[in-house]
Design an enzyme around this catalytic site. Structure first.
Site, PDB file in Angstrom:
ATOM      1  CD  GLU A 172      -3.000  -0.881   2.333  1.00 43.61           C
ATOM      2  OE1 GLU A 172      -2.805  -0.030   3.240  1.00 43.61           O
ATOM      3  OE2 GLU A 172      -3.980  -1.645   2.323  1.00 43.61           O
ATOM      4  CD  GLU A 259      -4.352  -5.576   3.676  1.00 43.79           C
ATOM      5  OE1 GLU A 259      -3.139  -5.786   3.489  1.00 43.79           O
ATOM      6  OE2 GLU A 259      -4.786  -4.611   4.345  1.00 43.79           O
TER       7      GLU A 259
HETATM    8  C1  IDC Z   1      -2.729  -3.580  10.532  1.00 48.04           C
HETATM    9  C2  IDC Z   1      -2.887  -4.717  11.533  1.00 48.04           C
HETATM   10  C3  IDC Z   1      -2.547  -4.207  12.902  1.00 48.04           C
HETATM   11  C4  IDC Z   1      -1.155  -3.591  12.875  1.00 48.04           C
HETATM   12  C5  IDC Z   1      -1.087  -2.502  11.809  1.00 48.04           C
HETATM   13  C6  IDC Z   1       0.287  -1.888  11.653  1.00 48.04           C
HETATM   14  O1  IDC Z   1      -4.205  -5.217  11.459  1.00 48.04           O
HETATM   15  O2  IDC Z   1      -2.618  -5.260  13.842  1.00 48.04           O
HETATM   16  O3  IDC Z   1      -0.899  -3.016  14.142  1.00 48.04           O
HETATM   17  O4  IDC Z   1      -1.437  -3.066  10.565  1.00 48.04           O
HETATM   18  O5  IDC Z   1       1.190  -2.781  11.169  1.00 48.04           O
HETATM   19  C7  IDC Z   1      -3.916  -2.116   5.826  1.00 48.04           C
HETATM   20  C8  IDC Z   1      -2.569  -2.716   5.852  1.00 48.04           C
HETATM   21  C9  IDC Z   1      -2.425  -3.704   6.982  1.00 48.04           C
HETATM   22  C10 IDC Z   1      -3.151  -3.209   8.224  1.00 48.04           C
HETATM   23  C11 IDC Z   1      -4.638  -3.187   7.896  1.00 48.04           C
HETATM   24  C12 IDC Z   1      -5.525  -2.762   9.069  1.00 48.04           C
HETATM   25  O6  IDC Z   1      -2.199  -3.298   4.615  1.00 48.04           O
HETATM   26  O7  IDC Z   1      -1.057  -3.852   7.254  1.00 48.04           O
HETATM   27  O8  IDC Z   1      -2.925  -4.139   9.255  1.00 48.04           O
HETATM   28  N1  IDC Z   1      -4.854  -2.264   6.783  1.00 48.04           N
HETATM   29  O9  IDC Z   1      -5.192  -1.487   9.486  1.00 48.04           O
HETATM   30  N2  IDC Z   1      -4.407  -1.318   4.900  1.00 48.04           N
HETATM   31  C13 IDC Z   1      -5.634  -0.915   5.258  1.00 48.04           C
HETATM   32  C14 IDC Z   1      -5.942  -1.519   6.466  1.00 48.04           C
END
Ligand code: IDC
Length: 335
Positions: A172, A259
């Site tokens: 992302e 995702e």
């Molecule tokens: C989130 C995880 C969370 C972690 C955070 C930071 O769910 O536990 O603390 O990342 O690393 C994304 C990202 C994905 C995110 C997810 C939810 O690709 O890494 O995971 N998210 O926030 N993009 C949109 C949402």
């Protein structure tokens, strides 16, 4: 005379009704036949044609699967028995291995071992597998470009003959990263993968957390077998982003949802199952492949497992969160 006319018009009407019913049922039958349950052992090497993902016979396929959480944070979920259950009990045909690039650069050898284990377990259990270079806090993929080049060279040379692998070169991009930054990055990373694995399918993230598909539609990459990435979280993103998906497809852009989460964009908060139903209906209608975030037991809404679940154990319904149960059924009861 009147009676005869009435008889023949009834006959005609019945024939028309039966005819349209026949067309309808055969259309549905062929749709589910082509899209259902693809497996590497049967469907083989994938390719992209127009907006479609195709199998080795040139038939459209739709992959439905799950994404790990960050590999280094939940290494227990990279175990063969766990992958076996997802494949055979959940009918999951795709698994995404989220290799957070920032973590990888801090500790490459340990993370690589974990990733390779994940790929091998996915292959052993007949699933397609996305190797995800998970940029996030490092918002521009050019930040760790050299590490990415070495990483993709290594993985694509090791698995050059495997039909299972799909490469995702930047999760992302965000912050000030533009499509042109990503475009330049892709023009360096794609040739490295292609040198080893000439026709592999490669997923490319889009600006603003892989939401700005239309920037990519304005200037797509010049390679074959590329798909552009859309990510959504059902409780935050709704019609506006669904319209972006539809417009991108109408403009001929091949899209892959590598995702998506049943939560707010934070990964937590409220789980809007009604919005989820709308999103996944749309993906089914358009035949768009997806992987749902996330295979972990973290205390957050998007996690599929309860905090008390140990991934070394056989999965029981009681080990699944409400999101986990919903997603398991989504993957399993398809078509
Ligand atoms: C989130 C995880 C969370 C972690 C955070 C930071 O769910 O536990 O603390 O990342 O690393 C994304 C990202 C994905 C995110 C997810 C939810 O690709 O890494 O995971 N998210 O926030 N993009 C949109 C949402």
């Amino acid at each position: 005379m009147k009676r005869i006319i009435r008889f023949f018009s009834m006959l005609l009407l019945t024939a028309v009704l039966l005819g349209s019913l026949y067309v309808k049922t055969t259309c549905y039958a062929s749709q589910s036949e082509t899209l259902a349950k693809p497996r590497p052992s049967v469907n083989g090497k994938l390719s992209v044609n127009g907006t479609k993902l195709l199998d080795k016979y040139g038939k459209p396929v739709m992959l439905r699967g799950l994404s790990t959480h960050g590999l280094s944070w939940f290494p227990g979920f990279i175990n063969e028995d766990f992958f076996r259950q997802l494949s055979s009990d959940w009918d999951c045909d795709l698994i995404r291995l989220a290799m957070y690039s920032a973590e990888y650069t801090r500790n490459p050898s340990e993370n690589l071992t974990l990733l390779l284990k994940g790929i091998d377990y996915a292959i052993a259990n007949d699933m397609y597998v996305i190797v995800d270079w998970h940029i996030l806090e490092d918002y521009d993929p050019n930040m760790h470009k050299n590490e990415a080049l070495a990483f993709f060279d290594l993985v694509s040379s090791r698995y050059k003959d495997s039909p299972n692998i799909i490469y995702e070169i930047c999760n992302e991009p965000n912050g000030s990263t533009s499509w042109s930054d990503i475009y330049n990055y892709a023009n360096e990373v794609v040739p490295v993968i292609r040198k080893n694995s000439p026709d592999s399918v490669i997923l490319v993230g889009t600006p603003f957390y892989s939401q700005k598909l239309l920037d990519a539609a304005d200037r797509p990459l010049a390679y074959d077998n590329i798909m552009y990435v859309l990510h959504f979280y059902v409780s935050t993103h709704r019609k506006d982003l669904q319209d972006v998906l539809t417009e991108a497809l109408n403009r001929g852009l091949p899209v892959f949802v590598s995702e998506c989460g049943i939560s707010e964009a934070s990964g937590s908060g409220y789980a809007d199952f009604e919005s989820a139903a709308v999103w996944f209906r749309l993906l089914e209608d358009k035949g768009i492949s997806f992987a749902v975030w996330n295979l972990s037991n973290k205390a957050e809404t998007s996690a599929l497992f309860t905090t008390s679940y140990a991934p070394s154990r056989t999965i029981n319904d009681g080990d699944l969160t409400s999101v986990g149960l919903w997603v398991r059924d989504l993957i399993k009861k398809r078509n």
